[in-house]
Every structure is written in C-alpha cells, then in structure tokens.
Write an enzyme that holds these catalytic residues in place. Structure first.
Site, PDB file in Angstrom:
ATOM      1  CB  THR A  81       8.685 -18.488  -1.270  1.00 21.23           C
ATOM      2  OG1 THR A  81       7.941 -17.270  -1.270  1.00 21.23           O
ATOM      3  CG2 THR A  81       9.619 -18.523  -2.452  1.00 21.23           C
ATOM      4  CG  HIS A  98       9.347 -12.716  -3.830  1.00 28.03           C
ATOM      5  ND1 HIS A  98       9.538 -13.972  -4.381  1.00 28.03           N
ATOM      6  CD2 HIS A  98       8.649 -12.920  -2.682  1.00 28.03           C
ATOM      7  CE1 HIS A  98       8.984 -14.881  -3.601  1.00 28.03           C
ATOM      8  NE2 HIS A  98       8.446 -14.271  -2.563  1.00 28.03           N
TER       9      HIS A  98
HETATM   10  N1   CP Z   1       4.571 -14.423  -0.571  1.00 26.04           N
HETATM   11  C1   CP Z   1       5.631 -14.911   0.110  1.00 26.04           C
HETATM   12  O1   CP Z   1       6.797 -14.725  -0.285  1.00 26.04           O
HETATM   13  O2   CP Z   1       5.295 -15.581   1.242  1.00 26.04           O
HETATM   14  P1   CP Z   1       6.339 -16.294   2.209  1.00 26.04           P
HETATM   15  O3   CP Z   1       7.168 -15.202   2.866  1.00 26.04           O
HETATM   16  O4   CP Z   1       5.507 -17.070   3.183  1.00 26.04           O
HETATM   17  O5   CP Z   1       7.224 -17.170   1.368  1.00 26.04           O
END
Ligand code: CP
Length: 307
Positions: free
Chosen positions: A55, A132
């Site tokens: 992210t 998210h």
């Molecule tokens: N998919 C995702 O949010 O990965 P990260 O936690 O690495 O940001």
C-alpha cells in the site's frame, strides 16, 4: 467528480465513479506515459502507523510516476505520535504540508477521524480490521481485467474473514453489483462478522453461503480470494498457532477448480498458498499487485483534480 474527496470506505464512491477510475487505470496501463507529469508540484503524505509494503510503496510509486513527490513516515515511532500527539493534531499539521494524505492506522475508525480534521483528501490505507478501500479498487480492477465483468460472479473468500479488512471492503463493494454470489470459507472462529452478512449483504439482497470446507465449493468459484490469518490481531498466540494453517491452497486442491477461475490474494502471503501454485496460470496475485499501482495513479490524479 472525485476532486477533493476522501476515500474512507468503498461506499464513498458510486459504482459509476469506480468504473471511471478503472477506465483511467486501464489507459495508464496501456500507455505508461499518460498523465506522467500531471502531478508535478504536488505532494503526497504517507502516514503509516502500521507496517506495509504494497500500500505504501504503490502509493509512493504512483505519485512519483505522476511527477509528484512524497513525504511521510513508515512507522509511528518516528513521528510525534510517539510523544502523545493526537491523530487530529497530526492530520491538521500534515494538511499544511501536503496536497493529499494516505494513512494506515491500527485503530478502526481512524481514517474517518482523520477525514474530519484534514483540509486535503484523506485516503484510508487500512484501519484495523475495518476497511481497506484502495485494496478493493485493486481487487475490482483485477477482476474486471481478467474476468471482464462483475455481475453474476461467484466469489469465494477463504481464510481469516473475521479480521481481514480487505474481505470486509470487497464484500461490501461486490454487494452493489447484480447477481453476485459470495461464499465465505473459514473456521468458525474466523467467520465474517455479522454486520457484513446480516447487515450489508442481507440489505443488498446479495446471496451468500458460509462453510468451513474449501474443496466442497472450489468448483463453483469464478474468483477465489485467499487471505492470511492475521497474527497481529489475535489476543493470544495459542489461538493463532491453532488456526494459522487452516487452509493451504496446493496444486492438488486446484484440480477441483474451474479452468477460468482466478486466484487473488491481497498479500502478504504467509503459508496459505503453496509456492507451487504460483506457476498456475490462474494465480493472479502478482498481476493484482501491479493493478494496485495503476488504480492508485488513477485515484491520486482524480482526487488532486489533474484529469
Ligand atoms: N495488501 C496490502 O495492504 O499489503 P501491505 O500490508 O503490504 O500494504
């Protein structure tokens, strides 16, 4: 028009607005020079109170590829939050420096709070086990690119559906399309919260099924969305160890899947997809990662009003 808007949860944008972002992301994918200098002179603040690879780095890559620049922190210990500064004051301060803010925070609702104090667009990069939304944009763009449409799809979610914010956001977003069927595959301890099933899905009239048996439903799926068991959200290590390997996708299990099924995973992966599956043409999780950067380029250029 998305200029100046916040993105706290998927429902903040209509499905038409999301479709506009996907079309823009596809244009960027087709022509990497498209919008290349559009954010020159703009600053993106990335405030990460929790670890992240995709992210944070995909947002920073997106902003740099658009000609803008980034500032921020990757862990709260290096910010004045560690001295007791409130989130509201941090956000007010960063609003003085940056043109947009992406924030990840372990507290559910933190992005909503930030959006109330910010004078620039706030994007939720994950708030606890809640939402998210830019992972959802990533997931939907991947489905659109690889399956061509959303309506009528059967999507299976497998793993930690209790704490998995990507699952909560994507299930909510998919419930807005027609004829969608969702299958939730988890141990009883990690089942999807009732506010998703009894609240959002029932209200939307979305068909859903809950099971603990992946193999039984594998052949029904158009999309299999695997997730990791989230160690950081467990209250005790024993429960995590007992549940962490509940589902491990292997090439043997993939024999029951349809030839056109796609496997998605928001990543990071721990043990829930065996490495041998990576060579299967249906494994789409690294393509998904790349679509995440394109859709974040589309999002930033839209929020900043440069397209
Ligand atoms: N998919 C995702 O949010 O990965 P990260 O936690 O690495 O940001």
């Amino acid at each position: 028009m998305l200029k100046g808007r916040h993105l706290v949860e998927p429902g903040n944008f209509s499905i038409e607005e999301m479709a506009g972002l996907f079309t823009l992301a596809e244009k960027i994918e087709a022509d990497p020079l498209y919008l290349r200098e559009s954010c020159r002179g703009k600053l993106l603040a990335t405030l990460f109170f929790e670890p992240s690879t995709r992210t944070r780095l995909s947002f920073e890559a997106a902003m740099l590829r658009l000609g803008g620049a980034c500032l921020g922190f990757a862990e709260p210990g290096s910010s004045s939050a560690s001295k007791g500064e409130s989130l509201a004051d941090t956000i007010r301060t960063v609003s003085c420096y940056a043109d947009a803010i992406v924030m990840r925070n372990p507290k559910e609702g933190a992005a909503m709070v930030a959006s109330r104090y910010a004078e620039v667009p706030v994007v939720n990069g994950g708030d606890g086990g809640h939402h998210h939304p830019t992972q959802t944009l990533t997931d939907l763009l991947t489905i659109r690119r690889l399956r061509g449409h959303f309506d009528g799809l059967t999507v299976g979610f497998c793993g930690d559906l209790k704490f998995g914010r990507t699952v909560h956001s994507l299930a909510k977003a998919l419930s807005r399309y027609t004829g969608i069927r969702l299958i939730f595959i988890s141990p009883p301890e990690l089942k999807v919260p009732d506010y998703i099933t009894q609240g959002i899905l029932k209200k939307a009239g979305t068909e859903y099924l809950e099971t603990d048996h992946l193999e039984k439903v594998m052949g029904d799926l158009d999309v299999l969305y695997m997730t990791r068991v989230q160690r950081e959200r467990f209250f005790n290590e024993e429960d995590y160890i007992r549940l962490k390997d509940s589902y491990i996708l292997t090439t043997e299990k993939m024999k029951a899947a349809r030839d056109d099924m796609i496997i998605l995973h928001p990543l990071p992966r721990v043990n829930e997809i065996a490495l041998e599956v990576d060579g299967d043409p249906r494994a789409a999780y690294f393509k998904q990662t790349k679509y995440g950067m394109y859709v974040r380029m589309a999002l930033l250029s839209s929020l900043l009003g440069v397209v």
